[in-house]
Design an enzyme around this catalytic site. Structure first.
Site, mmCIF file in Angstrom:
data_model
loop_
_atom_site.group_PDB
_atom_site.id
_atom_site.type_symbol
_atom_site.label_atom_id
_atom_site.label_comp_id
_atom_site.label_asym_id
_atom_site.label_seq_id
_atom_site.Cartn_x
_atom_site.Cartn_y
_atom_site.Cartn_z
ATOM 1 N N LYS A 103 23.097 73.145 -8.490
ATOM 2 C CA LYS A 103 24.305 73.254 -9.315
ATOM 3 C C LYS A 103 25.470 73.545 -8.391
ATOM 4 C CE LYS A 103 25.409 73.288 -13.767
ATOM 5 N NZ LYS A 103 24.796 72.471 -14.813
HETATM 6 P P1 NAD Z 1 32.839 69.872 -21.778
HETATM 7 O O1 NAD Z 1 33.745 70.589 -20.859
HETATM 8 O O2 NAD Z 1 32.919 68.390 -21.882
HETATM 9 O O3 NAD Z 1 33.021 70.445 -23.279
HETATM 10 C C1 NAD Z 1 32.881 71.794 -23.568
HETATM 11 C C2 NAD Z 1 33.299 72.011 -25.016
HETATM 12 O O4 NAD Z 1 33.003 73.370 -25.361
HETATM 13 C C3 NAD Z 1 34.799 71.833 -25.252
HETATM 14 O O5 NAD Z 1 34.993 71.340 -26.558
HETATM 15 C C4 NAD Z 1 35.329 73.267 -25.133
HETATM 16 O O6 NAD Z 1 36.560 73.457 -25.816
HETATM 17 C C5 NAD Z 1 34.195 74.039 -25.798
HETATM 18 N N1 NAD Z 1 34.084 75.438 -25.402
HETATM 19 C C6 NAD Z 1 34.033 75.944 -24.145
HETATM 20 N N2 NAD Z 1 33.917 77.286 -24.190
HETATM 21 C C7 NAD Z 1 33.873 77.614 -25.504
HETATM 22 C C8 NAD Z 1 33.758 78.837 -26.207
HETATM 23 N N3 NAD Z 1 33.657 79.987 -25.561
HETATM 24 N N4 NAD Z 1 33.756 78.801 -27.562
HETATM 25 C C9 NAD Z 1 33.833 77.637 -28.230
HETATM 26 N N5 NAD Z 1 33.945 76.429 -27.620
HETATM 27 C C10 NAD Z 1 33.973 76.442 -26.277
HETATM 28 O O7 NAD Z 1 31.366 70.358 -21.402
HETATM 29 P P2 NAD Z 1 29.984 69.609 -21.659
HETATM 30 O O8 NAD Z 1 29.696 68.740 -20.494
HETATM 31 O O9 NAD Z 1 29.970 69.037 -23.036
HETATM 32 O O10 NAD Z 1 28.969 70.834 -21.536
HETATM 33 C C11 NAD Z 1 28.724 71.708 -22.621
HETATM 34 C C12 NAD Z 1 27.464 72.484 -22.353
HETATM 35 O O11 NAD Z 1 26.375 71.579 -22.181
HETATM 36 C C13 NAD Z 1 27.481 73.336 -21.075
HETATM 37 O O12 NAD Z 1 26.705 74.483 -21.288
HETATM 38 C C14 NAD Z 1 26.816 72.442 -20.065
HETATM 39 O O13 NAD Z 1 26.253 73.166 -18.980
HETATM 40 C C15 NAD Z 1 25.753 71.800 -20.927
HETATM 41 N N6 NAD Z 1 25.225 70.524 -20.419
HETATM 42 C C16 NAD Z 1 26.041 69.473 -20.163
HETATM 43 C C17 NAD Z 1 25.495 68.258 -19.730
HETATM 44 C C18 NAD Z 1 26.333 67.025 -19.514
HETATM 45 O O14 NAD Z 1 25.759 65.955 -19.313
HETATM 46 N N7 NAD Z 1 27.645 67.104 -19.576
HETATM 47 C C19 NAD Z 1 24.112 68.166 -19.526
HETATM 48 C C20 NAD Z 1 23.297 69.268 -19.807
HETATM 49 C C21 NAD Z 1 23.873 70.443 -20.265
#
Ligand code: NAD
Length: 415
Positions: A103
């Site tokens: 990471k």
């Molecule tokens: P992103 O930045 O595209 O979106 C995050 C979303 O969550 C946004 O809508 C943001 O406003 C919201 N958010 C952030 N903090 C918040 C809070 N405290 N309360 C409410 N809403 C909140 O991120 P993403 O890529 O969609 O990732 C989201 C989660 O999924 C993370 O935990 C990430 O580690 C996990 N994840 C992502 C991927 C990927 O392919 N992008 C893969 C596996 C896991």
């Protein structure tokens, strides 16, 4: 001690190690990162030079090069990145791709940066981190706060610095398709979440078309999952993001909501909805709650009030161990993060294969391989949990850790 990503992941590992009866030496080897790098970056932005820190953690490369996203968040710590890299080690193992866990992170608030400044930050990170990134070392991808545009800039920065048009092998996944990215990667994590929910629903005698969903986070994961669920007839009744939460018990139109978010950068203010308090979403009655934002959102303070049949962990580490115990008592079916959101890393693997083999894999093939892999791994985990009378989280961790243990013994402990 307050829960954080690392404490949650480490506690879950310790419990699994006890269940599996692992030897002390292997527990030690598996509970500390192989490599932790801290890099000072000082990009020159429109308002002047900023000084911040970036981290790369290669937790494990037992099963292959370390794989895991690049996160951008203001309050990021090295410990968070270690926890997330440890979790990636189990995720690549449960979804059965030949990668280890890694990471990286940049401690900056992406919402405070203009697109131009963000590009400068991402390029500054890449220049400084380049010797730690590579197809056989560590391969970043999008995570919270980063997206495919950023991955395109990483790819360009690396090939530019090597003086070539394309790099030999895959240095980053989740790139734009035009730069060698793969069709369907952006939606893969959300689609994978939907495959898991469908499989869990079937086990509980439910069907997505009759189910209601509450989603926290409307970014890469949350929005793609919402689209996939809505396509199958699911009703999305509430969505929250960092700015607030909205609900409509008759269902939100996901396509129109997406358009609203493109124009306003938030779900708040969507016309066909009512605004509610951000914390209220965890108490709303629904068939499935989908945390797809930050970690440590479901804690021992709000777990008792959760009114859902299924929790699908789109986010990494959204549930603390204290909350887990409460949810277990309430007999809520949890699809654990390392399984539920592994669709992204699986399709990253396909992108890696595509680039390494100079191949082209179309979206139909990507989607069918994703569906097959998610279903297979869900059923393996479910069968293990039934056979061993344990939760889906315990089952997923046990299977994944066993694979890493087997890899470790097969490699041997020398030199
Ligand atoms: P992103 O930045 O595209 O979106 C995050 C979303 O969550 C946004 O809508 C943001 O406003 C919201 N958010 C952030 N903090 C918040 C809070 N405290 N309360 C409410 N809403 C909140 O991120 P993403 O890529 O969609 O990732 C989201 C989660 O999924 C993370 O935990 C990430 O580690 C996990 N994840 C992502 C991927 C990927 O392919 N992008 C893969 C596996 C896991």
């Amino acid at each position: 001690m307050k829960d954080n990503i690392y404490s949650t992941v480490a506690e879950n590992f310790q419990k699994a190690a006890e269940r599996l009866g692992l030897e002390e030496t292997i527990i030690k080897k598996l509970s500390i990162p192989k490599e932790k790098i801290e890099i000072c970056i000082t990009p020159k932005l429109a308002e002047g030079i900023v000084s911040t820190v970036a981290y790369i953690v290669r937790f494990s490369d037992t099963l292959g090069p370390s794989k895991g996203g690049l996160r951008m968040a203001p309050d990021l710590t090295c410990e968070d990145i270690v926890g997330l890299a440890m979790e990636m080690t189990w995720k690549t193992a449960i979804i059965h791709v030949p990668f280890g866990g890694g990471k990286s992170g940049i401690a900056l608030d992406p919402t405070s940066l203009s697109p131009e400044d963000k590009e400068v930050v991402v390029r500054s990170f890449t220049r400084n981190a380049k010797r730690h990134i590579g197809p056989e070392i560590y391969i970043p991808a999008p995570d919270m706060g980063t997206n495919e545009t950023d991955m395109g800039h990483i790819s360009d920065c690396i090939s530019f610095s090597e003086g070539v048009a394309i790099t030999r092998g895959c240095f980053v996944t989740g790139k734009p398709q035009i730069l060698g990215g793969i069709a369907g990667r952006k939606q893969a994590t959300g689609r994978g979440v939907c495959h898991c929910i469908r499989a869990a629903a079937e086990k509980l005698g439910l069907s997505i078309k009759d189910m209601s969903f509450v989603i926290q986070g409307f970014g890469n994961v949350g929005a793609a999952a919402a689209h996939a669920l809505a396509r199958e007839g699911g009703t999305i009744t509430a969505v929250a993001d960092i700015f607030g939460a909205i609900c409509n018990e008759n269902g939100l139109n996901v396509r129109e909501l997406d358009q609203h978010v493109c124009e306003n950068n938030t779900v708040v203010g969507f016309s066909e909805s009512e605004e509610i308090g951000s914390n209220e979403i965890f108490q709303l009655e629904c068939d499935c709650l989908l945390p797809a934002a930050a970690s440590e959102q479901i804690t021992s303070s709000n777990a008792a009030g959760i009114n859902a049949r299924i929790i699908a962990e789109g986010a990494n580490s959204p549930t603390t161990p204290g909350a887990d115990a409460i949810l277990d008592e309430k007999d809520i079916f949890i699809i654990p993060d390392i399984l539920c959101n592994a669709g992204g890393v699986f399709v990253s693997y396909l992108e890696y294969v595509q680039q390494t083999q100079h191949e082209q894999i179309g979206e139909t093939e990507v989607n069918s391989r994703l569906a097959e892999r998610m279903n297979r791994c869900f059923h393996q985990t479910y069968d293990y949990s039934q056979k061993n009378r344990c939760s889906m989280r315990q089952a997923a961790l046990d299977i994944a850790i066993r694979r890493v243990v087997e890899g470790t013994y097969s490699r041997g402990f020398h030199p």
